[in-house]
Design a protein around this motif. Structure first.
Motif, PDB file in Angstrom:
ATOM      1  N   PRO A 370      46.682  20.486  18.663  1.00  0.00           N
ATOM      2  CA  PRO A 370      47.293  19.448  17.814  1.00  0.00           C
ATOM      3  C   PRO A 370      48.560  19.903  17.088  1.00  0.00           C
ATOM      4  O   PRO A 370      49.397  19.072  16.747  1.00  0.00           O
ATOM      5  N   LEU A 371      48.686  21.200  16.802  1.00  0.00           N
ATOM      6  CA  LEU A 371      49.883  21.654  16.077  1.00  0.00           C
ATOM      7  C   LEU A 371      50.914  22.284  17.007  1.00  0.00           C
ATOM      8  O   LEU A 371      51.797  23.017  16.551  1.00  0.00           O
ATOM      9  N   SER A 372      50.808  21.987  18.293  1.00  0.00           N
ATOM     10  CA  SER A 372      51.703  22.675  19.241  1.00  0.00           C
ATOM     11  C   SER A 372      53.161  22.254  19.075  1.00  0.00           C
ATOM     12  O   SER A 372      54.066  22.901  19.584  1.00  0.00           O
ATOM     13  N   HIS A 373      53.375  21.151  18.329  1.00  0.00           N
ATOM     14  CA  HIS A 373      54.773  20.725  18.123  1.00  0.00           C
ATOM     15  C   HIS A 373      55.481  21.599  17.088  1.00  0.00           C
ATOM     16  O   HIS A 373      56.694  21.615  17.005  1.00  0.00           O
ATOM     17  N   ILE A 374      54.711  22.351  16.280  1.00  0.00           N
ATOM     18  CA  ILE A 374      55.367  23.220  15.282  1.00  0.00           C
ATOM     19  C   ILE A 374      55.840  24.484  15.993  1.00  0.00           C
ATOM     20  O   ILE A 374      55.038  25.210  16.583  1.00  0.00           O
ATOM     21  N   LYS A 375      57.155  24.700  15.940  1.00  0.00           N
ATOM     22  CA  LYS A 375      57.685  25.854  16.671  1.00  0.00           C
ATOM     23  C   LYS A 375      58.382  26.816  15.709  1.00  0.00           C
ATOM     24  O   LYS A 375      59.066  26.395  14.777  1.00  0.00           O
ATOM     25  N   ILE A 376      58.189  28.098  15.969  1.00  0.00           N
ATOM     26  CA  ILE A 376      58.945  29.122  15.234  1.00  0.00           C
ATOM     27  C   ILE A 376      59.742  29.876  16.298  1.00  0.00           C
ATOM     28  O   ILE A 376      59.149  30.430  17.233  1.00  0.00           O
ATOM     29  N   CYS A 377      61.059  29.866  16.180  1.00  0.00           N
ATOM     30  CA  CYS A 377      61.940  30.464  17.199  1.00  0.00           C
ATOM     31  C   CYS A 377      61.563  29.961  18.596  1.00  0.00           C
ATOM     32  O   CYS A 377      61.481  30.745  19.557  1.00  0.00           O
ATOM     33  N   GLY A 378      61.249  28.699  18.702  1.00  0.00           N
ATOM     34  CA  GLY A 378      60.949  28.105  20.016  1.00  0.00           C
ATOM     35  C   GLY A 378      59.540  28.382  20.525  1.00  0.00           C
ATOM     36  O   GLY A 378      59.196  28.000  21.644  1.00  0.00           O
ATOM     37  N   MET A 379      58.723  29.066  19.710  1.00  0.00           N
ATOM     38  CA  MET A 379      57.365  29.382  20.184  1.00  0.00           C
ATOM     39  C   MET A 379      56.333  28.715  19.272  1.00  0.00           C
ATOM     40  O   MET A 379      56.624  28.439  18.098  1.00  0.00           O
ATOM     41  N   THR A 380      55.117  28.517  19.806  1.00  0.00           N
ATOM     42  CA  THR A 380      54.046  28.005  18.944  1.00  0.00           C
ATOM     43  C   THR A 380      53.716  29.087  17.900  1.00  0.00           C
ATOM     44  O   THR A 380      54.104  30.254  18.066  1.00  0.00           O
ATOM     45  N   ILE A 381      52.965  28.691  16.861  1.00  0.00           N
ATOM     46  CA  ILE A 381      52.611  29.668  15.819  1.00  0.00           C
ATOM     47  C   ILE A 381      51.840  30.831  16.448  1.00  0.00           C
ATOM     48  O   ILE A 381      52.100  32.009  16.169  1.00  0.00           O
ATOM     49  N   PHE A 382      50.892  30.478  17.322  1.00  0.00           N
ATOM     50  CA  PHE A 382      50.088  31.486  18.029  1.00  0.00           C
ATOM     51  C   PHE A 382      51.003  32.476  18.744  1.00  0.00           C
ATOM     52  O   PHE A 382      50.923  33.694  18.540  1.00  0.00           O
TER      53      PHE A 382
END
Ligand code: PFF
Length: 453
Positions: A370-382
């Protein structure tokens, strides 16, 4: 964590250290990284990283641990290193803690797959999906994108970890894993055979074993370096703690080679299982996400075997135990740190380390769905946490470790550890010393910076 009694025999020592190295890193992360980084080109770079940098850095950790007789921070202290070196140990502990956040999520996935294998749900047809049409990809995507299932399993794994750490039954789990690990190895051999006899297996083997050198980019080298350190448990202070229990007569060079080559072998076996299956089942057309590759491909292999459920239960059971021993030993690093540095009691230290995971690991689990739209430097949080801890913290910590051992540690300490105070001769001593003093710090720094050139 390793106890003195664990290392009464040479086999026990190797088994415990291999047990720490072999885990989800080999079975889950290695195939995913190989797929994301161009197949055989990645494998080749990875092997070079293990041989040229991994083994010497492992020897640096072994030497520091056996000479310093303590955990990652205490070892520096005992050898009289100034305070700033303790930060190297602290960086390792931070990296291991961040790794724990997402490792726990994947451990939760193994638990879910074990349960689904036992109940048989994993192999039930899904409405609207015809056989051989990527039903396992659909199932995995459903599982992680819905969220609650993945979070529930992560919670269960965290709770099991808290239970084990509080009850102090790690030793029992470690003993169980030292029986299951050799069996896992035999299982993988069986799966290798099944996979290479699948139709179109040759195309998969070609992808995994025949390098296309044009695919080797700075980013690929950095990923291979990170993977080798992750898989060998380097840069986290774990092997420093382990080796503080090594007897004086242990041959460090031989041990490091044995451990690293066995770890490499497991990773290569996983590649030999996964890639023929990916080609054979046409899974490359199903938009497979790296992180879920193993969970989608292996059930396909099992479904080709007589006794599907039996193999599936066995494999996910072993994998779950391997993941559990890893999460416990990773958590133990931070727990011990809390106990030693802040004088926390055992229970308080365990809870302080593990309870925040209910939040951090949940965020990681949801970031795959569900949170895959949140990106950090183009990557998911994971993925971004994985990248930061694995590709930045582990190599940076290792650079400082090499610089300390090569230049600032008490004179002759490294050679003395490698040769057991001059009682054994090895033609590798000179080259390992050279690598630790010059080559490793420079090469690792170059690899770290290369994506920015
Ligand atoms: N090297 C392990 C793996 O490849 O899965 C990860 C790991 C396990 C790191 C245990 C650290 C540790 F203490």
């Amino acid at each position: 964590m390793a106890q003195q009694s664990l290392f009464k025999s040479k086999i026990g020592l190797i088994a415990a250290t291999v047990g720490s190295a072999v885990g989800l890193g080999n079975v889950w992360r290695f195939p995913a990284e190989t797929q994301a980084n161009g197949g055989a080109a990645f494998l080749l770079t990875y092997i070079l990283c293990v041989l040229v940098l991994g083994i010497p850095v492992m020897l640096a950790e072994f030497s520091l641990g056996r000479a310093g007789h303590s955990d990652a921070v205490g070892a520096f202290k005992n050898l009289g290193a100034s305070r700033c070196w303790w930060g190297v140990g602290a960086l390792g502990i931070l990296a291991s803690y961040i790794i724990l956040w997402f490792y726990m999520v994947v451990a939760g996935w193994t638990l879910e797959y074990l349960i689904q294998s036992i109940t048989g749900v994993l192999y039930e047809p899904i409405a609207g999906i015809s056989d051989g049409n990527g039903q396992f990809a659909v199932r995995m995507n459903q599982f992680i994108s819905e969220g609650p299932g993945a979070v529930a399993n992560t919670f269960l794994m965290i709770a099991i970890n808290i239970g084990v750490l509080l009850l102090g039954v790690q030793k029992g789990i470690e003993r169980l894993s030292s029986i299951l690990m050799p069996l896992l190895f035999v299982l993988l051999l069986v799966f290798c055979y099944v996979s290479v006899t699948l139709p179109d297996a040759a195309a998969g083997l070609e992808y995994f074993l025949n390098p296309d050198f044009s695919k080797i980019t700075p980013g690929v080298v950095l990923n291979a370096l990170g993977q080798s350190f992750f898989s060998l448990s380097l840069g986290m202070g774990i092997l420093i703690t382990y080796s503080s229990y090594f007897p004086a007569k242990t041959r460090l060079i031989k041990t490091a080679f044995t451990v690293s080559l066995l770890d490499l072998l497991v990773a290569v076996m996983m590649g030999v299982i996964i890639f023929p299956a990916v080609m054979s089942f046409g899974l490359q057309d199903h938009g497979l996400e790296g992180a879920t590759l193993v969970f989608v491909t292996l059930p396909e292999v099992f479904s080709q075997m007589p006794g599907t459920q039996f193999w599936s239960v066995l494999f996910f059971l072993f994998l779950m135990v391997a993941a559990l021993t890893s999460t416990i030993s990773i958590a133990e690093v931070s727990v011990k740190f809390m106990q030693d540095r802040f004088r926390f009691g055992r229970v308080k230290a365990c809870l302080t380390v593990l309870c925040p995971l209910f939040l951090f690991s949940t965020v990681c689990a949801l970031s795959q769905g569900p949170l895959s739209h949140i990106k950090i430097c183009g990557m998911t949080i994971f993925d971004s946490l994985d990248f930061f801890a694995t590709n930045i913290c582990l190599p940076v910590g290792s650079i400082f470790l090499c610089v300390y051992l090569g230049w600032f540690s008490p004179k002759g300490l490294f050679e003395s550890q490698l040769t057991n105070a001059g009682t054994i001769r090895s033609r590798f001593v000179g080259i390992i010393r050279f690598i630790i003093r010059y080559l490793a710090p420079i090469l690792i720094a170059l690899v770290l910076l290369s994506p920015y050139f």
